[in-house]
Design an enzyme around this catalytic site. Sequence first.
Site, PDB file in Angstrom:
ATOM      1  N   HIS A 178      41.149  59.150  54.100  1.00 57.33           N
ATOM      2  CA  HIS A 178      42.211  58.582  54.938  1.00 57.33           C
ATOM      3  C   HIS A 178      41.677  57.501  55.885  1.00 57.33           C
ATOM      4  O   HIS A 178      42.085  57.437  57.049  1.00 57.33           O
ATOM      5  CB  HIS A 178      42.901  59.689  55.742  1.00 57.33           C
ATOM      6  N   SER A 179      40.797  56.658  55.421  1.00 53.21           N
ATOM      7  CA  SER A 179      40.349  55.530  56.250  1.00 53.21           C
ATOM      8  C   SER A 179      41.477  54.525  56.444  1.00 53.21           C
ATOM      9  O   SER A 179      42.319  54.333  55.562  1.00 53.21           O
ATOM     10  CB  SER A 179      39.161  54.831  55.592  1.00 53.21           C
TER      11      SER A 179
END
Length: 342
Positions: free
Chosen positions: A167-168
């Site tokens: 989830h960058s």
Amino acid sequence: MTATNPDSSFTFFSQGALIQEFRVAGHNIVQSFPEAKFYRTHNDAYLGETIGRTTNRVKGAKLANLNGQSYQLAANDGENPNSLHGGTRGWGKQDFEGPKPVNRNGKEGVQFRYVSQDGEEGYPGTVECLVWYTAGVEDGKTVLEVEYQVEFIGDECDETVVGVTNHSYFHVNPDAATTEGTVVTLGTNKYLELDAHQIPTGQITTFPSIPRAGEAFTLGATEPAIDDCFVIDSDAPSSCPLDTRMQPLRHVATISHPDSRLHLEIQSTEPAFQFYTGDGLYIPEVETDKGVKAVGRGKRSGIAIEPSRYVDCASREEWREMCRLKKGQIWGARSMYRAWKE
């Protein structure tokens, strides 16, 4: 971990096996906090985290007809009655073992390991998650390969559900406050139509406000506003293997910015991906132990691109085979990130 030179390097933290730095030509292209402790206290946005035991949303925070019974999950999706990103304390909030240096497929890398116990966040069965990050340089581009493996190792029940992604929030013009002006090309313009609670209706259709696959569009100050699951493989419910790592890598997205001249290309073996323009993103200002303040960021200051299976496949019977993990089975996925400066 470096990729040949210090201007192209990566930093990972054990909490959530998360990506804290992804440096290209000296620029960090992921939103981050300066110290590990802030990820425990300020990371409501899931910055850099490994998401699990499931990704995205589970309708009504409930799993029905699994092991012949129903399981109640944490309802943590704001005003929607769903479970989001594995629950209140999903894998992104847990401490992994690692980083352990490894050489994988001939590349320098690190391994993280986490054992999720039966009943954690309401999910049945004990599973082991392994995350590998390997780095290198190919044709002058900084390359990060991410590989996930989940194995059912418990004997508490016969089956569970799993899904893992990263989830960058990417920002390829990192000196600017927002992603305005970012040029985007997606590998598909097909997406899962959603109901009022952000759960797929079951229909796959054409996304209304972007061009067809392979054609570029530019993010403005407020439009397009996107938080949707795009479909690369519309036959995935019947054809997607539980372990996709041996499948060919397919184009997910490419983003770039004319001011920074930085580019990022993402490929994955997964059949879908969430694309989020960060319209609800909030990253608070923090101060380090040495008194250095890290500037906070607001909406549209990063773009989340999350390769995955279909949203809500964990609870939808006709999609569940994409994520149903039985004793003795292994779930897997692989993604490739290539970044460079012109």
